[in-house]
Design a protein around this motif. Structure first.
Motif, PDB file in Angstrom:
ATOM      1  N   LEU A   9       0.660  -1.168  -0.114  1.00 42.10           N
ATOM      2  CA  LEU A   9      -0.093  -0.033   0.037  1.00 42.10           C
ATOM      3  C   LEU A   9       0.732   1.285  -0.215  1.00 42.10           C
ATOM      4  O   LEU A   9       0.825   2.179  -0.825  1.00 42.10           O
ATOM      5  CB  LEU A   9      -0.921   0.132   1.187  1.00 42.10           C
ATOM      6  CG  LEU A   9      -1.880   1.069   1.516  1.00 42.10           C
ATOM      7  CD1 LEU A   9      -2.547   1.346   0.006  1.00 42.10           C
ATOM      8  CD2 LEU A   9      -2.769   0.937   2.828  1.00 42.10           C
ATOM      9  N   ARG A  13       0.788   4.148  -2.820  1.00 41.64           N
ATOM     10  CA  ARG A  13       0.718   5.676  -2.848  1.00 41.64           C
ATOM     11  C   ARG A  13       1.646   6.411  -3.154  1.00 41.64           C
ATOM     12  O   ARG A  13       1.742   7.415  -3.777  1.00 41.64           O
ATOM     13  CB  ARG A  13       0.427   6.075  -1.101  1.00 41.64           C
ATOM     14  CG  ARG A  13      -0.593   5.518  -0.635  1.00 41.64           C
ATOM     15  CD  ARG A  13      -0.629   5.860   1.034  1.00 41.64           C
ATOM     16  NE  ARG A  13      -1.766   5.455   1.783  1.00 41.64           N
ATOM     17  CZ  ARG A  13      -1.767   5.507   3.167  1.00 41.64           C
ATOM     18  NH1 ARG A  13      -0.771   6.253   3.775  1.00 41.64           N
ATOM     19  NH2 ARG A  13      -2.872   5.217   3.614  1.00 41.64           N
ATOM     20  N   ILE A  48      -0.134  13.915  -0.365  1.00 45.77           N
ATOM     21  CA  ILE A  48      -0.396  13.112  -1.574  1.00 45.77           C
ATOM     22  C   ILE A  48       0.794  12.736  -2.498  1.00 45.77           C
ATOM     23  O   ILE A  48       1.001  11.608  -2.764  1.00 45.77           O
ATOM     24  CB  ILE A  48      -1.522  13.586  -2.460  1.00 45.77           C
ATOM     25  CG1 ILE A  48      -2.851  13.573  -1.634  1.00 45.77           C
ATOM     26  CG2 ILE A  48      -1.846  12.557  -3.509  1.00 45.77           C
ATOM     27  CD1 ILE A  48      -4.116  14.544  -2.019  1.00 45.77           C
ATOM     28  N   SER A  54      -3.354   9.058   1.789  1.00 48.51           N
ATOM     29  CA  SER A  54      -4.224   8.360   0.837  1.00 48.51           C
ATOM     30  C   SER A  54      -5.599   9.272   0.540  1.00 48.51           C
ATOM     31  O   SER A  54      -6.426   9.486   1.285  1.00 48.51           O
ATOM     32  CB  SER A  54      -4.737   7.086   1.326  1.00 48.51           C
ATOM     33  OG  SER A  54      -5.660   6.423   0.229  1.00 48.51           O
TER      34      SER A  54
END
Length: 80
Positions: A9, A13, A48, A54
């Motif tokens: 994850l 990102r 971001i 996220s």
């Protein structure tokens, strides 16, 4: 303190953030200006782009609209 996220994850990102930065720079926009156009704070754009945050789906649509692109274009090719 933030809970740690799975490495996969974190990588997704990071890739999304790099793609956003690439497009923003192609449009010759600062983080601050993109934030203004998208109705978001500059810090949010920065987080971001650096893979620290996220974005909500609504934020993705706002950013895409501000850049005059589709939301799909914000996602790197081959991202899965």
């Amino acid at each position: 303190m933030h809970a740690s996220i799975p490495p996969r994850l974190a990588e997704l990102r990071r890739q999304f953030g790099l793609r956003l930065r690439e497009i923003r720079e192609e449009h010759d926009l600062t983080q601050e200006r993109l934030g203004e156009l998208a109705g978001l704070d500059r810090k949010t754009i920065n987080r971001i782009e650096n893979g620290m945050y996220s974005p909500r789906l609504d934020n993705i649509f706002q950013i895409a609209d501000a850049l005059g692109i589709t939301a799909r274009e914000l996602f790197p090719r081959g991202l899965s």
